[in-house]
Design a protein around this motif. Structure first.
Motif, short mmCIF file in Angstrom:
data_model
loop_
_atom_site.label_atom_id
_atom_site.label_comp_id
_atom_site.label_asym_id
_atom_site.label_seq_id
_atom_site.Cartn_x
_atom_site.Cartn_y
_atom_site.Cartn_z
N PHE A 56 0.85 -1.20 0.00
CA PHE A 56 0.00 0.00 0.00
C PHE A 56 0.89 1.25 0.00
CE2 PHE A 56 -2.48 -3.37 2.04
CZ PHE A 56 -3.65 -3.33 1.30
N PRO A 57 1.59 1.50 -1.12
CA PRO A 57 2.58 2.59 -1.13
C PRO A 57 1.99 3.99 -0.92
CG PRO A 57 2.29 1.66 -3.32
CD PRO A 57 1.56 0.76 -2.39
N LEU A 58 0.69 4.17 -1.22
CA LEU A 58 0.09 5.50 -0.97
C LEU A 58 0.06 5.80 0.53
CD1 LEU A 58 -2.89 5.66 -3.51
CD2 LEU A 58 -0.62 6.66 -3.74
N GLU A 59 -0.05 4.75 1.35
CA GLU A 59 -0.01 4.94 2.80
C GLU A 59 1.38 5.41 3.23
OE1 GLU A 59 -1.34 1.49 4.96
OE2 GLU A 59 -3.24 1.41 3.90
N ALA A 60 2.42 4.87 2.59
CA ALA A 60 3.79 5.30 2.90
C ALA A 60 3.96 6.78 2.54
CB ALA A 60 4.80 4.44 2.15
N LEU A 72 2.48 2.35 -7.81
CA LEU A 72 1.02 2.34 -7.71
C LEU A 72 0.55 0.95 -8.12
CD1 LEU A 72 -1.33 4.46 -7.13
CD2 LEU A 72 -1.71 4.32 -9.59
N PRO A 73 0.53 0.02 -7.17
CA PRO A 73 0.14 -1.34 -7.55
C PRO A 73 -1.30 -1.39 -8.02
CG PRO A 73 0.36 -1.14 -5.16
CD PRO A 73 0.81 0.15 -5.75
N ASN A 74 -1.59 -2.38 -8.85
CA ASN A 74 -2.96 -2.54 -9.35
C ASN A 74 -3.79 -3.25 -8.29
OD1 ASN A 74 -5.26 -2.89 -10.80
ND2 ASN A 74 -4.36 -4.16 -12.40
N ASP A 75 -4.35 -2.47 -7.36
CA ASP A 75 -5.03 -3.07 -6.21
C ASP A 75 -6.39 -3.68 -6.56
OD1 ASP A 75 -6.52 -0.79 -6.55
OD2 ASP A 75 -6.18 0.03 -4.56
N LEU A 76 -6.77 -3.62 -7.84
CA LEU A 76 -8.01 -4.27 -8.28
C LEU A 76 -7.75 -5.67 -8.83
CD1 LEU A 76 -9.71 -1.33 -10.23
CD2 LEU A 76 -10.09 -2.01 -7.85
N SER A 77 -6.47 -6.02 -9.00
CA SER A 77 -6.14 -7.30 -9.62
C SER A 77 -6.25 -8.45 -8.62
CB SER A 77 -4.72 -7.26 -10.19
OG SER A 77 -3.77 -7.21 -9.12
N GLN A 78 -6.51 -9.64 -9.14
CA GLN A 78 -6.57 -10.83 -8.29
C GLN A 78 -5.21 -11.11 -7.66
OE1 GLN A 78 -9.35 -12.56 -7.33
NE2 GLN A 78 -10.34 -10.86 -8.40
N GLU A 79 -4.16 -10.80 -8.41
CA GLU A 79 -2.79 -11.04 -7.92
C GLU A 79 -2.52 -10.18 -6.66
OE1 GLU A 79 1.86 -10.63 -9.45
OE2 GLU A 79 0.24 -9.64 -10.55
N HIS A 80 -2.89 -8.90 -6.73
CA HIS A 80 -2.67 -8.02 -5.57
C HIS A 80 -3.53 -8.48 -4.40
CE1 HIS A 80 -2.88 -4.32 -3.09
NE2 HIS A 80 -1.63 -4.17 -3.49
N LYS A 81 -4.76 -8.85 -4.69
CA LYS A 81 -5.67 -9.30 -3.64
C LYS A 81 -5.09 -10.54 -2.93
CE LYS A 81 -10.67 -9.87 -3.03
NZ LYS A 81 -11.98 -9.93 -3.68
N GLN A 82 -4.48 -11.43 -3.73
CA GLN A 82 -3.89 -12.64 -3.16
C GLN A 82 -2.68 -12.30 -2.27
OE1 GLN A 82 -5.34 -15.43 -3.08
NE2 GLN A 82 -3.69 -16.47 -2.01
N GLN A 83 -1.86 -11.34 -2.72
CA GLN A 83 -0.69 -10.92 -1.91
C GLN A 83 -1.15 -10.32 -0.58
OE1 GLN A 83 1.01 -8.24 -4.86
NE2 GLN A 83 2.77 -9.59 -5.12
N VAL A 84 -2.21 -9.52 -0.65
CA VAL A 84 -2.75 -8.89 0.56
C VAL A 84 -3.33 -9.96 1.50
CG1 VAL A 84 -4.51 -7.30 1.42
CG2 VAL A 84 -3.15 -6.66 -0.56
N LEU A 166 5.88 9.89 -12.40
CA LEU A 166 5.69 9.29 -13.73
C LEU A 166 5.45 7.78 -13.59
CD1 LEU A 166 8.47 11.18 -15.73
CD2 LEU A 166 5.99 11.47 -15.99
N GLY A 167 6.09 7.17 -12.58
CA GLY A 167 5.87 5.74 -12.31
C GLY A 167 4.43 5.49 -11.89
N ARG A 168 3.91 6.39 -11.09
CA ARG A 168 2.51 6.24 -10.65
C ARG A 168 1.54 6.43 -11.81
NH1 ARG A 168 2.65 8.09 -4.28
NH2 ARG A 168 3.12 5.94 -3.68
N ILE A 169 1.88 7.32 -12.74
CA ILE A 169 1.02 7.52 -13.92
C ILE A 169 0.92 6.23 -14.72
CG2 ILE A 169 0.94 8.67 -16.17
CD1 ILE A 169 1.84 11.26 -14.76
N LYS A 170 2.06 5.55 -14.90
CA LYS A 170 2.05 4.25 -15.60
C LYS A 170 1.13 3.26 -14.88
CE LYS A 170 6.28 3.75 -18.30
NZ LYS A 170 6.17 5.11 -18.75
N GLY A 171 1.24 3.22 -13.58
CA GLY A 171 0.40 2.32 -12.78
C GLY A 171 -1.08 2.65 -12.93
N PHE A 172 -1.40 3.94 -13.05
CA PHE A 172 -2.79 4.38 -13.15
C PHE A 172 -3.42 3.88 -14.46
CE2 PHE A 172 -5.83 8.04 -14.12
CZ PHE A 172 -6.84 7.53 -13.31
#
Length: 602
Positions: A56-60, A72-84, A166-172
């Motif tokens: 959750f890098p936005l919290e940092a 900016l991880p894709n927090d809607l993806s199944q992969e991110h959900k599984q990591q969480v 710019l990294g976050r823009i790519k993630g968006f």
């Protein structure tokens, strides 16, 4: 349990002293074991906080930890959900291995909060949140614009900072594609926004669709490049941002807008509450528990709300009689809203000075009600012009390192229309002793694990701020009946929320019914009531936290006063509540009961 502690003991012995006996025979060895358990639980909390920030890098970024500002991880993806899910399960397993009875009082509270957090977070992952990724109140398209404006948490001070975003823009851009895929899944399974909310989202997305990158809010940091940058650095940043805004930011907003207008809007539902989606009743019951941190049912909350509305109405009637007003309550609302004597200001500075005056008036009483006060500096400021039109009065916490004070922001569009009624209760809630005391003292507590220092539970945090409004008379305020009426109006607003939120999401109320209920019972306009009701439609259950938290804190104070009698000291009670920081209300109740037992012994 025993095996876990023995293994830990052997391991620590090998690391520190080479050899040690791990039997539990002598007092000295029991003390050693307690120390090792303490080191272990502190390490669990530390490791969790570190691992959480990566996911959750936005919290940092929000706590000025810049290590992940480009992510900016894709927090809607199944992969991110599984990591969480793996994160929460791993730490729930670890905390379950620790023997709570061997911890200090403070560690036991941390243990209870942490275990609750892991369990509720795992349960939250079973809810269909990722199928409803966008609403008009909270969502990443809004957050990205705030971060990209350069006036929020994302720093733009060094060339590296500019590269990070710019990294976050790519993630968006990746997030936007997943949001559309998820909303299509939602459409197919009957989990979709109400039509009125989809309509509110469209203009927000459309506002970001411009031809010229320099006309977007994302250009503001480029407009304000630091003078210390070289000409080459400035040129490079301008080129990179032109390409990113043109090639990724604007297309992402356009893609979201076109999908929501052409595909999503026609399928959006006509019902107002979350019970209108598949599985919505169970989802709402979870959200009620999540936001209130209690086991209360929707029906219990609805009944509590109705009782509170009736009680506050009778208090309002008393004030109306006290000032000699002859019309009904609705007419009194209009009088308080419209009479020029309640708008005495001529400049924004006069409004700010009036707030500073409230602080001065109550200062002598604060020491009687509080033993500890925040070290963090505090300021009252006017909300910046660019966001004042859509902003509410709010509190912005201080930086933990003291580099930024706690700020009470006041939006003043036209000082001559700024109504004086309710200023005292607003200051008590947003500033002192509300959010400024609670958040600053929490951040300043040495020995609290980081996951508690930076935690937020609305039922406690907003409950404390609303409870703070009730301290006005004890702090020498509310001597003017109109200021007390302002307090009642603010309290009524939170009581109404209990009725309309449950009404919308569990009792089949329409948006229009909920708006009318607000208009019948509080000092508000149709426009303001509509925006509020649509907020509750967008984030079911969140609005319940304020009043439920306040009622619990009042109940615990009354219990302590009753049981301790002459031994009860209000400043000691407040200090005990604030030093622990936010926590679920059940954990708070247990903590207060233990405190009462200790006070009885002393």
């Amino acid at each position: 349990m025993k095996n876990h502690h023995l293994t830990l003991c052997v391991l620590l012995a090998a690391l520190t002293w080479g050899t040690a006996s791990c039997t539990r025979t002598s007092e000295a060895e029991q003390t050693t074991e307690a120390v090792q358990t303490e080191q272990n639980i502190s390490q669990v909390f530390e490791n969790y906080f570190e691992e959480r920030l990566k996911l959750f890098p936005l919290e940092a970024t929000a706590i000025a930890d810049s290590r992940y500002n480009d992510q900016l991880p894709n927090d809607l993806s199944q992969e991110h959900k599984q990591q969480v899910r793996q994160l929460y399960q791993k730490y729930l397993n670890q905390i379950n291995q620790i023997d709570r009875s061997k911890l200090t009082d403070q560690e036991q509270v941390s243990y209870d909060i942490f275990k609750y957090e892991m369990q509720m977070s795992l349960e939250g992952l079973e809810q269909p949140t990722e199928l409803l990724p966008i609403n008009q109140f909270w969502s990443l398209p809004i957050t990205m614009a705030q971060l990209g404006s350069g006036s929020s948490n994302q720093p733009f001070k060094t060339p590296e900072d500019y590269k990070d975003f710019l990294g976050r823009i790519k993630g968006f851009a990746v997030w936007g594609d997943t949001a559309i895929a998820n909303m299509r899944r939602g459409m197919a399974t009957g989990i979709i926004l109400p039509r009125t909310l989809t309509q509110k989202v469209l203009p927000q997305l459309q506002a970001m669709m411009v031809e010229d990158p320099k006309k977007t809010i994302f250009w503001a940091p480029v407009e304000n490049l630091p003078d210390s940058f070289t000409a080459a650095q400035k040129d490079s940043i301008r080129q990179a941002y032109t390409m990113a805004i043109k090639g990724e930011v604007i297309p992402t907003y356009k893609k979201l807008h076109d999908f929501m207008k052409q595909e999503y809007l026609p399928k959006s539902r006509s019902t107002s509450g979350i019970s209108g989606v598949r599985g919505g009743e169970d989802y709402y019951r979870f959200l009620v528990r999540y936001w209130t941190t209690t086991q209360m049912t929707p029906d219990e909350i609805f009944n509590t709300g109705q009782q509170e509305v009736a009680r506050i109405r009778s208090e309002m009637e008393k004030v109306k009689e006290q000032v000699g007003f002859s019309g009904d309550l609705k007419a009194f609302f209009r009088y308080v809203n419209d009479n020029p004597k309640f708008t005495p200001f001529r400049s924004p500075e006069q409004v700010l000075e009036a707030y500073r005056g409230i602080e001065k008036r109550m200062q002598p009483q604060l020491n009687k009600l509080f033993g500890i006060t925040p070290e963090a500096k505090f300021e009252v400021r006017q909300t910046e012009a660019f966001r004042a039109a859509s902003a509410s009065a709010e509190y912005n916490p201080p930086a933990p390192d003291g580099s930024r004070p706690g700020v009470f922001y006041v939006p003043i569009l036209d000082a001559s229309k700024y109504n004086i009624v309710g200023m005292e209760s607003l200051f008590l809630h947003e500033a002192i002793p509300g959010h400024h005391y609670q958040i600053s003292i929490q951040q300043e507590q040495e020995g609290l694990p980081k996951f508690r220092q930076y935690a937020w539970y609305g039922a406690f945090g907003e409950g404390w701020a609303l409870y703070s409004e009730s301290l006005g008379k004890e702090l020498g305020l509310y001597t003017d009946p109109y200021q007390y009426f302002g307090r009642l109006s603010d309290e009524m607003h939170r009581a109404i929320r209990l009725v309309v939120d449950v009404g919308l999401h569990a009792k089949g109320w329409t948006r229009e019914q909920a708006i009318q209920y607000s208009l019948d019972n509080e000092l508000t306009s149709e426009e303001a009531a509509t925006a509020e009701i649509e907020r509750y439609m967008a984030i079911p259950g969140q609005a319940l936290s304020y009043k439920i938290g306040e009622l619990k804190i009042k109940e615990l104070r009354q219990r302590a006063e009753r049981e301790l009698g002459s031994k009860f000291k209000i400043s000691a009670f407040h200090d005990m509540i604030l030093k622990g920081g936010v926590m679920p209300l059940a954990v708070l109740e247990k903590k207060v009961d233990e405190w009462i037992a200790e006070q009885k012994k002393s």
